[in-house]
Design an enzyme around this catalytic site. Structure first.
Site, PDB file in Angstrom:
ATOM      1  N   ALA A  95       0.823  -1.214   0.000  1.00 53.79           N
ATOM      2  CA  ALA A  95       0.000   0.000   0.000  1.00 53.79           C
ATOM      3  C   ALA A  95       0.855   1.261   0.000  1.00 53.79           C
ATOM      4  O   ALA A  95       0.355   2.336  -0.312  1.00 53.79           O
ATOM      5  CB  ALA A  95      -0.916  -0.004   1.221  1.00 53.79           C
ATOM      6  N   LYS A  96       2.111   1.139   0.377  1.00 57.52           N
ATOM      7  CA  LYS A  96       3.078   2.263   0.393  1.00 57.52           C
ATOM      8  C   LYS A  96       2.487   3.495   1.056  1.00 57.52           C
ATOM      9  O   LYS A  96       2.542   4.603   0.505  1.00 57.52           O
ATOM     10  CB  LYS A  96       3.562   2.588  -1.020  1.00 57.52           C
ATOM     11  CG  LYS A  96       4.338   1.434  -1.663  1.00 57.52           C
ATOM     12  CD  LYS A  96       5.012   1.856  -2.945  1.00 57.52           C
ATOM     13  CE  LYS A  96       5.732   0.717  -3.625  1.00 57.52           C
ATOM     14  NZ  LYS A  96       4.858  -0.337  -4.179  1.00 57.52           N
ATOM     15  N   ARG A  97       1.977   3.315   2.264  1.00 51.22           N
ATOM     16  CA  ARG A  97       1.364   4.434   2.973  1.00 51.22           C
ATOM     17  C   ARG A  97       2.416   5.276   3.680  1.00 51.22           C
ATOM     18  O   ARG A  97       3.459   4.775   4.113  1.00 51.22           O
ATOM     19  CB  ARG A  97       0.349   3.918   4.002  1.00 51.22           C
ATOM     20  CG  ARG A  97      -0.829   3.178   3.386  1.00 51.22           C
ATOM     21  CD  ARG A  97      -1.559   4.031   2.353  1.00 51.22           C
ATOM     22  NE  ARG A  97      -2.852   3.467   1.999  1.00 51.22           N
ATOM     23  CZ  ARG A  97      -3.234   3.126   0.773  1.00 51.22           C
ATOM     24  NH1 ARG A  97      -2.397   3.260  -0.235  1.00 51.22           N
ATOM     25  NH2 ARG A  97      -4.440   2.651   0.551  1.00 51.22           N
TER      26      ARG A  97
END
Ligand SMILES: O=c1ccn([C@@H]2O[C@H](COP(=O)(O)O)[C@@H](O)[C@H]2O)c(=O)[nH]1
Length: 275
Positions: A95-97
């Site tokens: 998700a590369k949050r």
């Protein structure tokens, strides 16, 4: 729950050192004879669960391809995560949050809390609002036995502009990220639960010797990285490396038999990681 790092080490020993991505690109949906719609996304995901759920150590759904279908796509992602978990695979939500701490807290609850419908074993995060902004995710993961993979040196060529820049003490930004992750693993027994992402396409990796955590290496196959690149970049840390392959496996679908055969060949190519 047993800490993620220990569960990961165990899964890699039992199933082989590989993370396979579920990346339902529109072109792959079409190539698999599926519609570029929620029904196609659902079938693609079901076939991936069947092919990888009982065979692969870590499965990494690329969240972006599910979000592209709105709430219906997220419902497919929820079911996919649950089915992979049921089948025994570790799920890494890509998700590369990354955001200011108070918002990061909500992202953390989404992917890392026991009660969330999107709960996963681990999530990817971006440290480019400052490593400290990731604290809510790192703290919640530690509390729930889950893991976090922090982007350090990414596989895309544009990443170097930011990640190879030098901070005041001369270290690269990527090295600072690795060192901050290492500090989070200081008390871990065995493999720590805070990993980093280092692209298999890079000429050089940051110094990983103090990390004591997993190293996710995407970029193998479609982006040009090879098993030999993974060996070179891993250096002395072979047991901590988890190569990720997405399109180079998925192009063998929709046959579950062919997908499993592609996984078996790929794992075979990474046998050196288990020695
Ligand atoms: O540095 C990075 C971080 C993440 N990724 C993700 O991994 C897969 C790679 O897919 P391939 O089809 O094997 O190229 C994809 O989901 C990326 O978003 C990455 O490539 N590099």
């Amino acid at each position: 729950m047993t800490p993620f790092g220990q569960r990961l080490a165990d899964a890699l020993d039992r199933r082989g050192p590989l993370c396979v991505g579920i990346d339902p690109h529109p072109g792959l949906l079409t190539a698999w004879g599926l519609g570029v719609d929620v029904d196609g996304l659902t079938r693609f995901s079901e076939l991936c669960v069947e092919a990888f759920g009982t065979t692969v150590a870590v499965v990494k759904p690329q969240v972006a391809f599910f979000e592209a279908f709105g709430s219906a796509g997220l419902a497919v992602l929820e079911r996919t995560i649950a089915a992979l978990t049921e089948a025994g695979a570790l799920v890494l939500a890509d998700a590369k949050r990354g955001d200011i701490g108070s918002t990061m807290d909500a992202y953390a609850r989404t992917w890392l809390s026991d009660g969330s419908p999107l709960r996963s074993d681990a999530v990817t995060v971006s440290p480019y609002l400052g490593f400290g902004s990731l604290a809510p995710a790192l703290d919640l993961a530690a509390g729930t036995g889950r893991g976090v993979f922090v982007l350090a040196a990414t596989s895309n060529p544009e990443g170097a502009q930011v990640q190879t820049a030098r901070v005041a003490d001369g270290r690269s930004v990527a090295q600072v990220v690795v060192d901050e992750a290492a500090a989070r693993n200081a008390d871990a027994v065995g493999l720590g639960s805070v990993g980093v992402v280092v692209g298999a396409t890079l000429a050089e990796a940051p110094d990983l010797s103090g990390l004591h955590g997993p190293i996710l290496m995407p970029g193998v196959g479609a982006q040009g990285g090879t098993a030999e690149d993974v060996r070179r970049l891993a250096g002395d840390h072979l047991r901590a490396v988890v190569p990720n392959v997405s399109r180079d496996v998925l192009r063998h679908g929709p046959s579950v038999t062919e997908l499993r055969a592609a996984v078996a060949r790929t794992v075979e190519g990474f046998a050196f990681l288990q020695n």
